[in-house]
Design a protein around this motif. Structure first.
Motif, PDB file in Angstrom:
ATOM      1  N   GLY A   1      18.340  22.072  38.779  1.00  0.00           N
ATOM      2  CA  GLY A   1      17.299  22.563  37.739  1.00  0.00           C
ATOM      3  C   GLY A   1      17.532  24.111  37.178  1.00  0.00           C
ATOM      4  N   ILE A   2      18.713  24.445  37.194  1.00  0.00           N
ATOM      5  CA  ILE A   2      18.859  25.961  36.497  1.00  0.00           C
ATOM      6  C   ILE A   2      19.403  25.693  35.249  1.00  0.00           C
ATOM      7  CG2 ILE A   2      20.070  27.847  36.960  1.00  0.00           C
ATOM      8  CD1 ILE A   2      20.495  27.212  39.882  1.00  0.00           C
ATOM      9  N   GLU A   3      18.309  26.160  34.451  1.00  0.00           N
ATOM     10  CA  GLU A   3      18.607  25.940  32.942  1.00  0.00           C
ATOM     11  C   GLU A   3      18.993  27.107  32.310  1.00  0.00           C
ATOM     12  OE1 GLU A   3      14.768  24.430  31.510  1.00  0.00           O
ATOM     13  OE2 GLU A   3      15.161  22.733  32.151  1.00  0.00           O
ATOM     14  N   GLY A   4      19.295  28.158  32.898  1.00  0.00           N
ATOM     15  CA  GLY A   4      19.729  29.487  32.169  1.00  0.00           C
ATOM     16  C   GLY A   4      21.090  29.383  31.956  1.00  0.00           C
ATOM     17  N   GLU A   5      22.168  30.468  31.802  1.00  0.00           N
ATOM     18  CA  GLU A   5      23.407  30.667  31.236  1.00  0.00           C
ATOM     19  C   GLU A   5      24.211  29.860  32.430  1.00  0.00           C
ATOM     20  OE1 GLU A   5      26.826  34.023  30.502  1.00  0.00           O
ATOM     21  OE2 GLU A   5      24.772  34.593  30.777  1.00  0.00           O
ATOM     22  N   GLN A   6      25.188  29.396  32.061  1.00  0.00           N
ATOM     23  CA  GLN A   6      26.130  28.544  33.066  1.00  0.00           C
ATOM     24  C   GLN A   6      27.601  29.082  32.555  1.00  0.00           C
ATOM     25  OE1 GLN A   6      28.166  24.380  33.077  1.00  0.00           O
ATOM     26  NE2 GLN A   6      25.978  24.375  33.429  1.00  0.00           N
ATOM     27  N   THR A   7      28.257  29.840  33.308  1.00  0.00           N
ATOM     28  CA  THR A   7      29.657  30.075  33.067  1.00  0.00           C
ATOM     29  C   THR A   7      30.676  29.967  34.030  1.00  0.00           C
ATOM     30  OG1 THR A   7      28.585  32.030  31.643  1.00  0.00           O
ATOM     31  CG2 THR A   7      30.854  32.347  32.287  1.00  0.00           C
ATOM     32  N   THR A   8      31.776  29.635  33.437  1.00  0.00           N
ATOM     33  CA  THR A   8      32.950  29.109  34.507  1.00  0.00           C
ATOM     34  C   THR A   8      33.977  30.087  33.964  1.00  0.00           C
ATOM     35  OG1 THR A   8      32.346  26.864  35.017  1.00  0.00           O
ATOM     36  CG2 THR A   8      34.652  27.505  35.511  1.00  0.00           C
ATOM     37  N   ILE A   9      34.690  31.050  35.052  1.00  0.00           N
ATOM     38  CA  ILE A   9      35.719  31.953  35.001  1.00  0.00           C
ATOM     39  C   ILE A   9      36.795  31.392  35.491  1.00  0.00           C
ATOM     40  CG2 ILE A   9      36.299  34.208  35.356  1.00  0.00           C
ATOM     41  CD1 ILE A   9      33.405  35.120  35.050  1.00  0.00           C
ATOM     42  N   ALA A  10      37.958  31.218  34.563  1.00  0.00           N
ATOM     43  CA  ALA A  10      39.303  30.936  35.119  1.00  0.00           C
ATOM     44  C   ALA A  10      40.292  31.837  35.116  1.00  0.00           C
ATOM     45  CB  ALA A  10      39.967  29.688  34.252  1.00  0.00           C
ATOM     46  N   GLY A  11      40.000  33.050  35.923  1.00  0.00           N
ATOM     47  CA  GLY A  11      40.959  34.175  36.133  1.00  0.00           C
ATOM     48  C   GLY A  11      41.774  34.136  37.302  1.00  0.00           C
ATOM     49  N   ALA A  12      42.688  33.094  37.372  1.00  0.00           N
ATOM     50  CA  ALA A  12      43.477  32.933  38.559  1.00  0.00           C
ATOM     51  C   ALA A  12      42.999  33.223  39.803  1.00  0.00           C
ATOM     52  CB  ALA A  12      44.741  33.676  38.217  1.00  0.00           C
ATOM     53  N   CYS A  13      43.424  33.979  40.706  1.00  0.00           N
ATOM     54  CA  CYS A  13      42.953  34.053  42.023  1.00  0.00           C
ATOM     55  C   CYS A  13      42.005  35.317  41.831  1.00  0.00           C
ATOM     56  CB  CYS A  13      44.304  34.620  42.889  1.00  0.00           C
ATOM     57  SG  CYS A  13      45.217  33.340  43.181  1.00  0.00           S
ATOM     58  N   ALA A  14      41.613  35.892  40.927  1.00  0.00           N
ATOM     59  CA  ALA A  14      40.565  36.923  40.616  1.00  0.00           C
ATOM     60  C   ALA A  14      39.362  36.203  40.201  1.00  0.00           C
ATOM     61  CB  ALA A  14      40.926  38.106  39.611  1.00  0.00           C
ATOM     62  N   SER A  15      39.368  34.753  39.914  1.00  0.00           N
ATOM     63  CA  SER A  15      38.251  34.260  39.323  1.00  0.00           C
ATOM     64  C   SER A  15      36.582  34.443  40.072  1.00  0.00           C
ATOM     65  CB  SER A  15      38.752  32.910  39.206  1.00  0.00           C
ATOM     66  OG  SER A  15      39.805  32.375  38.564  1.00  0.00           O
ATOM     67  N   GLY A  16      36.912  34.054  41.279  1.00  0.00           N
ATOM     68  CA  GLY A  16      35.459  34.241  42.119  1.00  0.00           C
ATOM     69  C   GLY A  16      34.906  35.686  42.015  1.00  0.00           C
ATOM     70  N   CYS A  17      35.877  36.555  42.276  1.00  0.00           N
ATOM     71  CA  CYS A  17      35.418  37.975  42.129  1.00  0.00           C
ATOM     72  C   CYS A  17      34.656  38.347  40.833  1.00  0.00           C
ATOM     73  CB  CYS A  17      36.502  38.889  42.516  1.00  0.00           C
ATOM     74  SG  CYS A  17      36.047  40.386  43.407  1.00  0.00           S
ATOM     75  N   GLN A  18      35.486  37.976  39.665  1.00  0.00           N
ATOM     76  CA  GLN A  18      34.843  38.144  38.267  1.00  0.00           C
ATOM     77  C   GLN A  18      33.782  37.423  38.096  1.00  0.00           C
ATOM     78  OE1 GLN A  18      38.645  36.868  36.202  1.00  0.00           O
ATOM     79  NE2 GLN A  18      38.923  39.093  35.549  1.00  0.00           N
ATOM     80  N   ALA A  19      33.413  36.267  38.430  1.00  0.00           N
ATOM     81  CA  ALA A  19      32.237  35.496  38.615  1.00  0.00           C
ATOM     82  C   ALA A  19      31.084  36.295  39.172  1.00  0.00           C
ATOM     83  CB  ALA A  19      32.408  34.094  39.108  1.00  0.00           C
ATOM     84  N   LEU A  20      31.449  36.639  40.321  1.00  0.00           N
ATOM     85  CA  LEU A  20      30.432  37.778  40.774  1.00  0.00           C
ATOM     86  C   LEU A  20      30.089  38.805  40.071  1.00  0.00           C
ATOM     87  CD1 LEU A  20      31.817  37.477  44.498  1.00  0.00           C
ATOM     88  CD2 LEU A  20      29.258  36.544  43.984  1.00  0.00           C
ATOM     89  N   GLY A  21      30.988  39.517  39.510  1.00  0.00           N
ATOM     90  CA  GLY A  21      30.923  40.691  38.597  1.00  0.00           C
ATOM     91  C   GLY A  21      30.192  40.370  37.502  1.00  0.00           C
ATOM     92  N   GLN A  22      30.698  39.284  36.872  1.00  0.00           N
ATOM     93  CA  GLN A  22      29.725  38.876  35.529  1.00  0.00           C
ATOM     94  C   GLN A  22      28.343  38.376  35.879  1.00  0.00           C
ATOM     95  OE1 GLN A  22      30.813  39.160  32.322  1.00  0.00           O
ATOM     96  NE2 GLN A  22      32.652  39.856  33.179  1.00  0.00           N
ATOM     97  N   ALA A  23      28.090  38.206  37.060  1.00  0.00           N
ATOM     98  CA  ALA A  23      26.588  37.780  37.363  1.00  0.00           C
ATOM     99  C   ALA A  23      25.789  39.097  37.433  1.00  0.00           C
ATOM    100  CB  ALA A  23      26.482  37.150  38.906  1.00  0.00           C
ATOM    101  N   VAL A  24      26.564  40.132  38.167  1.00  0.00           N
ATOM    102  CA  VAL A  24      25.774  41.339  38.476  1.00  0.00           C
ATOM    103  C   VAL A  24      25.481  42.009  36.931  1.00  0.00           C
ATOM    104  CG1 VAL A  24      26.438  43.778  38.970  1.00  0.00           C
ATOM    105  CG2 VAL A  24      27.024  41.922  40.431  1.00  0.00           C
ATOM    106  N   ARG A  25      26.507  41.910  36.054  1.00  0.00           N
ATOM    107  CA  ARG A  25      26.402  42.340  34.593  1.00  0.00           C
ATOM    108  C   ARG A  25      25.285  41.903  33.958  1.00  0.00           C
ATOM    109  NH1 ARG A  25      32.358  43.616  32.936  1.00  0.00           N
ATOM    110  NH2 ARG A  25      33.090  45.552  34.208  1.00  0.00           N
ATOM    111  N   ALA A  26      24.938  40.472  34.249  1.00  0.00           N
ATOM    112  CA  ALA A  26      24.169  39.759  33.533  1.00  0.00           C
ATOM    113  C   ALA A  26      22.717  40.039  34.129  1.00  0.00           C
ATOM    114  CB  ALA A  26      24.394  38.199  33.739  1.00  0.00           C
ATOM    115  N   ILE A  27      22.423  40.220  35.351  1.00  0.00           N
ATOM    116  CA  ILE A  27      21.289  40.614  35.977  1.00  0.00           C
ATOM    117  C   ILE A  27      20.986  42.184  35.485  1.00  0.00           C
ATOM    118  CG2 ILE A  27      20.076  41.287  38.123  1.00  0.00           C
ATOM    119  CD1 ILE A  27      21.635  38.889  39.488  1.00  0.00           C
ATOM    120  N   GLN A  28      22.018  43.071  35.640  1.00  0.00           N
ATOM    121  CA  GLN A  28      21.643  44.448  34.955  1.00  0.00           C
ATOM    122  C   GLN A  28      21.499  44.568  33.548  1.00  0.00           C
ATOM    123  OE1 GLN A  28      25.627  46.068  36.098  1.00  0.00           O
ATOM    124  NE2 GLN A  28      24.752  46.915  37.960  1.00  0.00           N
ATOM    125  N   SER A  29      21.720  43.655  32.821  1.00  0.00           N
ATOM    126  CA  SER A  29      21.623  43.685  31.465  1.00  0.00           C
ATOM    127  C   SER A  29      19.992  43.086  31.201  1.00  0.00           C
ATOM    128  CB  SER A  29      22.215  42.754  30.653  1.00  0.00           C
ATOM    129  OG  SER A  29      22.277  41.360  30.774  1.00  0.00           O
TER     130      SER A  29
END
Length: 416
Positions: A159-187
């Motif tokens: 039941g999470i209704e906020g932003e939903q983002t999938t990142i396909a950055g090869a083997c860096a994808s998961g690390c980038q997803a964590l980083g984008q989450a950090v930036r979203a929270i910081q913003s």
């Protein structure tokens, strides 16, 4: 702040099982059972025990059973992370409004990294169509293979209704997803997020493609491969994994009395390579340096590096060369380790798996060993690579994940 963790990997289905496996030197590399590997040189993998991946009754139960493995693994890890965090998204609210600091949104977000996603479903779907006819194609084929379905299932199930983002950055994808989450929270666009990565592509087409690139290990003894940083290393072993976390703004976490496992204090990602499928030491070093700058730290502040360390000849050498450049003037150099000898190479889940291990290193003040390392590459004898579990003061860890196409990502996690 990291307030929840969930993992499933070849060493087990909890963070504690992962950690125990690392410290005891247990290997998750076993003979392939997903398909008959007889026609391939590489016949091993780091496979997840599907019997351990179970779900309580809930929304989309019927669909979940028919999804690709990466979707099920991501949801399983997310269930653990949310459960351990004590944060409930049920009813689309995580807190009573009176407990929430003024100005914070009540709804969470989902950020997930996926590299190849439903590749096994694509392969199986093509074969079924060719062998049995188009009318035998499953109606779940398309939903099962699209990369966003892991994040979507997590959001819909919880039941999470906020932003939903999938990142396909090869083997860096998961690390980038964590980083984008950090930036979203910081913003301030969200107060909390579920973030991580998942991958499960143990399928013939994966082995065929990677053998054509000569990046898979040909070693016939699973006790000796993969061998990150060893001078006898000869390639990676395919692994399966998902690692998912609950991240929160500090005030949000403290307002509800959450247990804080660590703080994501620095993040950087960049692009650059000299070869489409190779790590560039220059750009990898620049990425690590940028992550340090984001955290406001000098290189000597890092106690441990959880390296990409895949066991590939060029990749391992390039990463260590980059680390040498980053720490060249540091008064003290960090201990370096890789978990790939235990788990195999999990593509989009590499960075998040490293984060889970780093958080446990912060908790237990111990650096896990680099499994199967016997003789260090002579070019890098000045780098302290952990051969055995080491008790150490671990305050901050650097996490690396690099992908084809020159995609680089680095995270810094600190004791909260």
């Amino acid at each position: 702040m990291v307030t929840g963790m969930g993992v499933v990997c070849p060493l087990g289905s909890t963070v504690d099982e992962l950690w125990e496996g690392l410290l005891t030197g247990r290997s998750g590399i076993t003979p392939l059972t997903r398909f008959d590997p007889g026609r391939f040189h590489c016949r091993y993998a780091g496979q997840i025990d599907d019997a351990r991946v179970t779900f309580a009754p809930g929304p989309f139960q019927f669909e979940i059973k028919r999804m690709s493995a990466f979707v099920r693994y991501a949801l399983f890890a997310a269930d653990q992370a949310l459960g351990s965090s004590g944060l409930s998204a049920a009813g689309h609210h995580d807190l009573n409004p009176r407990q929430t600091p003024p100005g914070y949104p009540l709804r969470g977000a989902v950020f997930l990294g996926v590299a190849m996603g439903g590749l096994p479903s694509i392969e199986a779907g093509v074969l079924r169509q060719e062998q049995r006819g188009v009318r035998k194609t499953s109606p779940f084929l398309i939903p099962s293979l699209i990369p966003n379905m892991a994040a979507s299932t997590i959001a819909l199930r919880h039941g999470i209704e906020g932003e939903q983002t999938t990142i396909a950055g090869a083997c860096a994808s998961g690390c980038q997803a964590l980083g984008q989450a950090v930036r979203a929270i910081q913003s301030g666009s969200c107060a909390w997020a579920v973030a991580g990565g998942a991958e499960a592509v143990t399928t013939p087409i994966t082995y065929s493609g990677f053998e054509a690139m000569r990046v898979l290990s040909r070693c016939e003894d699973p006790a000796l491969t993969p061998r990150p940083f060893d001078r006898e290393r000869d390639g990676l072993i395919v692994g399966e994994a998902a690692a998912v976390f609950v991240l929160e703004d500090r005030a949000h976490a403290e307002a509800r009395g959450a247990v804080i496992h660590g703080e994501l204090s620095g993040y950087a990602t960049n692009s650059g390579c000299d070869n489409l499928a190779a790590i560039s030491p220059r750009y990898a070093a620049r990425c690590m340096t940028s992550a340090l700058a984001d955290a406001g730290l000098e290189p000597e502040a890092i106690d441990c590096v959880f390296a990409q360390g895949s066991g590939m000849v060029q990749g391992d050498a390039a990463e260590l060369e980059a680390l040498q450049a980053v720490t060249a003037t540091a008064r003290r150099r960090p201990i370096v380790t890789s978990v790939k000898g235990h788990t195999g190479y999990a593509f989009a889940a590499n960075g998040p798996m490293n984060l889970a291990c780093a958080l446990m290193a912060l908790r237990h003040q111990t650096v896990p060993p680099t499994s199967k390392l016997e003789k260090t590459d002579p070019s890098f004898t000045d780098i302290d690579i952990a051969r055995e579990a080491q008790a150490a003061e671990v305050r901050r860890c650097l996490i690396n994940a690099f992908g084809f196409g020159g995609i680089n990502a680095s995270l810094i996690v600190s004791r909260a």
